[in-house]
Motif scaffolding. Structure first.
Motif, PDB file in Angstrom:
ATOM      1  N   TRP A 241       0.840  -1.184   0.000  1.00  0.00           N
ATOM      2  CA  TRP A 241       0.000   0.000   0.000  1.00  0.00           C
ATOM      3  C   TRP A 241       0.879   1.240   0.000  1.00  0.00           C
TER       4      TRP A 241
ATOM      5  N   ASP B  65      -9.821   3.281 -11.152  1.00  0.00           N
ATOM      6  CA  ASP B  65     -10.646   2.151 -11.602  1.00  0.00           C
ATOM      7  C   ASP B  65     -10.341   1.806 -13.048  1.00  0.00           C
TER       8      ASP B  65
ATOM      9  N   ALA C 143     -10.136   8.533  -8.047  1.00  0.00           N
ATOM     10  CA  ALA C 143     -10.598   7.161  -7.791  1.00  0.00           C
ATOM     11  C   ALA C 143     -11.219   6.566  -9.054  1.00  0.00           C
TER      12      ALA C 143
ATOM     13  N   HIS D 106      -2.989   0.293  -3.633  1.00  0.00           N
ATOM     14  CA  HIS D 106      -2.209  -0.941  -3.528  1.00  0.00           C
ATOM     15  C   HIS D 106      -1.627  -1.220  -4.898  1.00  0.00           C
TER      16      HIS D 106
ATOM     17  N   GLU E 192     -10.250  13.835  -5.076  1.00  0.00           N
ATOM     18  CA  GLU E 192     -10.142  12.445  -4.635  1.00  0.00           C
ATOM     19  C   GLU E 192     -11.072  11.513  -5.411  1.00  0.00           C
TER      20      GLU E 192
ATOM     21  N   THR F   4      -6.052  -1.040  -7.388  1.00  0.00           N
ATOM     22  CA  THR F   4      -6.800  -1.126  -6.144  1.00  0.00           C
ATOM     23  C   THR F   4      -6.519   0.104  -5.301  1.00  0.00           C
ATOM     24  N   TYR F   5      -7.584   0.718  -4.799  1.00  0.00           N
ATOM     25  CA  TYR F   5      -7.408   1.919  -3.978  1.00  0.00           C
ATOM     26  C   TYR F   5      -8.366   1.872  -2.797  1.00  0.00           C
ATOM     27  N   LEU F   6      -8.092   2.721  -1.823  1.00  0.00           N
ATOM     28  CA  LEU F   6      -8.953   2.877  -0.657  1.00  0.00           C
ATOM     29  C   LEU F   6      -9.198   4.361  -0.470  1.00  0.00           C
ATOM     30  N   LEU F   7     -10.465   4.751  -0.562  1.00  0.00           N
ATOM     31  CA  LEU F   7     -10.864   6.137  -0.356  1.00  0.00           C
ATOM     32  C   LEU F   7     -12.024   6.130   0.642  1.00  0.00           C
ATOM     33  N   PRO F   8     -11.719   6.170   1.946  1.00  0.00           N
ATOM     34  CA  PRO F   8     -12.793   6.166   2.949  1.00  0.00           C
ATOM     35  C   PRO F   8     -13.632   7.436   2.848  1.00  0.00           C
TER      36      PRO F   8
ATOM     37  N   ILE G  25      -5.319   9.492  -1.024  1.00  0.00           N
ATOM     38  CA  ILE G  25      -5.895   8.222  -1.454  1.00  0.00           C
ATOM     39  C   ILE G  25      -4.843   7.138  -1.233  1.00  0.00           C
ATOM     40  N   PHE G  26      -5.257   6.025  -0.656  1.00  0.00           N
ATOM     41  CA  PHE G  26      -4.382   4.872  -0.486  1.00  0.00           C
ATOM     42  C   PHE G  26      -4.492   4.005  -1.737  1.00  0.00           C
TER      43      PHE G  26
END
Length: 85
Positions: free
Chosen positions: A8, A26, A22, A62, A18, A31-35, A59-60
């Motif tokens: 990550w 895609d 994202a 992977h 953000e 792969t990403y993580l956007l809480p 943005i996180f």
């Protein structure tokens, strides 16, 4: 020879980009993580519910390959990877 580590990483973005980033991640199959969190705002008489990032301008992601590492900073709105030391 340098070895890429699948892990990550953290991207620093332009403010309010953000969700746009994202969508582009895609498209790149990254792969990403956007809480996101729900926010209720009042506009005169009406109330609106929308989602905003928990961590503004971050943005996180992977990354599994060196190619993904070089593709991410090229996305419109991405400023840089966050690095330590």
């Amino acid at each position: 020879m340098s070895h890429f580590v699948s892990a990550w990483y953290l991207l620093y973005t332009r403010p309010c980009y953000e969700k746009k980033i994202a969508e582009r991640l895609d498209d790149l199959e990254t792969t990403y993580l956007l809480p996101l969190r729900k926010v209720l705002t009042n506009y005169k008489i009406e109330k609106h519910m929308h989602y905003e990032p928990v961590f503004s301008s971050y943005i996180f992601v992977h990354l599994n390959s060196i190619q993904q590492y070089f593709d991410c900073p090229g996305v419109n709105g991405v400023l840089c990877f966050v690095k330590f030391e």
